[in-house]
Write an enzyme that holds these catalytic residues in place. Sequence first.
Site, PDB file in Angstrom:
ATOM      1  N   CYS A  19     -23.953 -29.444 -51.236  1.00 38.14           N
ATOM      2  CA  CYS A  19     -23.967 -30.502 -50.310  1.00 38.14           C
ATOM      3  C   CYS A  19     -23.166 -30.381 -48.981  1.00 38.14           C
ATOM      4  O   CYS A  19     -23.640 -31.016 -48.037  1.00 38.14           O
ATOM      5  CB  CYS A  19     -23.119 -31.709 -51.046  1.00 38.14           C
ATOM      6  N   ASP A  50     -20.085 -36.937 -51.774  1.00 34.59           N
ATOM      7  CA  ASP A  50     -20.055 -38.440 -51.666  1.00 34.59           C
ATOM      8  C   ASP A  50     -18.857 -39.281 -51.032  1.00 34.59           C
ATOM      9  O   ASP A  50     -18.876 -40.003 -50.209  1.00 34.59           O
ATOM     10  CB  ASP A  50     -20.042 -38.892 -53.124  1.00 34.59           C
ATOM     11  N   LYS A  51     -17.831 -38.497 -51.371  1.00 36.72           N
ATOM     12  CA  LYS A  51     -16.405 -39.213 -50.822  1.00 36.72           C
ATOM     13  C   LYS A  51     -16.112 -38.857 -49.477  1.00 36.72           C
ATOM     14  O   LYS A  51     -15.447 -39.643 -48.834  1.00 36.72           O
ATOM     15  CB  LYS A  51     -15.128 -38.877 -51.868  1.00 36.72           C
ATOM     16  N   GLU A  97     -16.656 -41.104 -62.706  1.00 37.01           N
ATOM     17  CA  GLU A  97     -18.017 -41.716 -62.736  1.00 37.01           C
ATOM     18  C   GLU A  97     -18.286 -41.368 -64.287  1.00 37.01           C
ATOM     19  O   GLU A  97     -17.825 -40.199 -64.815  1.00 37.01           O
ATOM     20  CB  GLU A  97     -18.820 -41.233 -61.842  1.00 37.01           C
ATOM     21  N   SER A 115     -22.037 -43.010 -61.418  1.00 36.43           N
ATOM     22  CA  SER A 115     -22.571 -42.217 -60.313  1.00 36.43           C
ATOM     23  C   SER A 115     -23.612 -43.268 -59.646  1.00 36.43           C
ATOM     24  O   SER A 115     -24.296 -43.974 -60.600  1.00 36.43           O
ATOM     25  CB  SER A 115     -23.186 -41.050 -60.925  1.00 36.43           C
TER      26      SER A 115
END
Length: 581
Positions: free
Chosen positions: A60, A134-135, A454, A479
């Site tokens: 990512c 994500d965060k 999650e 998730s």
Amino acid sequence: MTQDFTPTDRPAPNARSRAVTAGPSRAAARSYLRAAGMQDADFDKPMIAVVNTWSSVTPCNMHLDRLARDVRAGIVAAGGYPVDFNTIVVTDGISMGTPGMKASLISREVVADSIELAVEGHQLDGVVCIVGCDKTIPAAAMALARMDIPGLVYYGGTILPGTIGRRDVSVQDIFEAIGAHAAGALDDAGLKAVESAVCPGAGACGGQFTANTMAMALSVMGLSPMGANDVPAVDPGKAAEGERCGRLIVERVFAGDTARKYITRASLKNAAVAVSASGGSTNAVMHLTAIAAEAGVAFGVEDCHQACVEAPVICDLKPGGRFLASHLYAAGGTRLVTRRMAEAGKIVNTPTVSGETLFVEAGRAEETPGQQVVTDFDAPVMDRGSYAVIYGDIAPDGAVIKLTGHEVDRFEGPACVFDSEEDAFQAVQDGSVGEGDVIVIRYEGPRGGPGMREMLQVTAALKGRGVHDVALITDGRFSGASYGFVAGHVSPEAAAGGPIALIRDGDRIVIDVTNRRIDVDADLAKRRAGFAPRPARPAHGVFAKYRASVASAAQGAVTIPDPPPVQRPAETETRSAREDA
């Protein structure tokens, strides 16, 4: 009638950094900056932070250092001076199902804090946040909302699909393969084949999971340049988008446009509508409310629910649909989704960091003939939004239930209660729970974890084992890749004495989407009288600090002083009535 978004008060573009660079008293500071590369002419330019969440640990984020070069080039070309900072990332995909997952949501606060400290510590004039996993995406928006200086968020882009034979695969497939392997439906060689295929290179998880959901949300909110986040990580067009972001941030500094120009009640509602219409992640509820809290905007979970009531799903995207984010990009991208929403009257016109309004950007959409990813609101993929906020005996302050990927409106069954994700996962893997059960996973909330993990490993294992007639509720999260009849963010959480802590094995639980209820057939008041809370899990360092300061999931799980009050349906109606008056 068009809105006038022209600023009326424009400070000097280097007004903040002059506190560090201007005058005889700052000679020592300039000496440091000269050693770092600045020259005489540079001290008159706006200093722009290029904050990067680059890391070699995850696909990512592993390419973000390359994207920073393009951003820096754009800043220089537009008359700014770039200054680089790094911050952290905790990748959900690697930490999923392990104790490390407790660090994930906590990292959102650490990233936001570190951006604020770096920028404020050097009094920089603007900031580009380059984000991936994500965060880091909501964290960047939270930091910009908190500081309210010129800034934008640039997402590193989605991963391309992996392939097995002629079938496109994503990380969703490997978590489901783990369940199939445990059930004996997939051998070791088959599991390794999936493992080796799902992540073919750089980029964030490929479905409309949390990263792509939030990247779209920030584009529709106006905090990311429309189109920049859509381009996949390894696409040759990514370089031009990075340079554009660099130029745009300097333009915003010269114009005096700060972050809260783009983070408003209207733009947050637009973003929530986009989450629903795209079939996005339930995590967006927590992240949008956290961004709102940092900006001081009244926007909560009920506003997110209302957005879903108004916006059925029009994107056929995983986890509930057929396609991935790269397919959406090829079909017409976020611009196309935004045009559909604008044409249907689902969103309102707001400013964006591109310098154009949202509707102007939507008008530039180019739909690929014959594309099947995006439909319209006259013929949606689902007749309802992607999630709902529900209340009841178990969740007085609310819970978020995922609606994509199934058509279930009501579920009733006996509770199978677990005080940790690991215990629930083991029970699924050994077949102890199954059809007809309501799995309850508690003490995994923001305080209870601490860190609010999650539950993708559990939901994916259920699917992989072929268990379909089952529900799952938790004070933890899900998730963006999870799907099924699952309700998370149950508030108050068990560690705060919430009713979910009082449920026992065998209790009949009813989840009713139509009536927005989640109830249990038990005398909870009687149980409360003799209730002894479970001792808190040991925590130290940042985990202990987080537990001591974190607010409820219903308040965005923020760690700021005086978090916004919990929003409930009646409160929303009362506030709306006041605003209309």
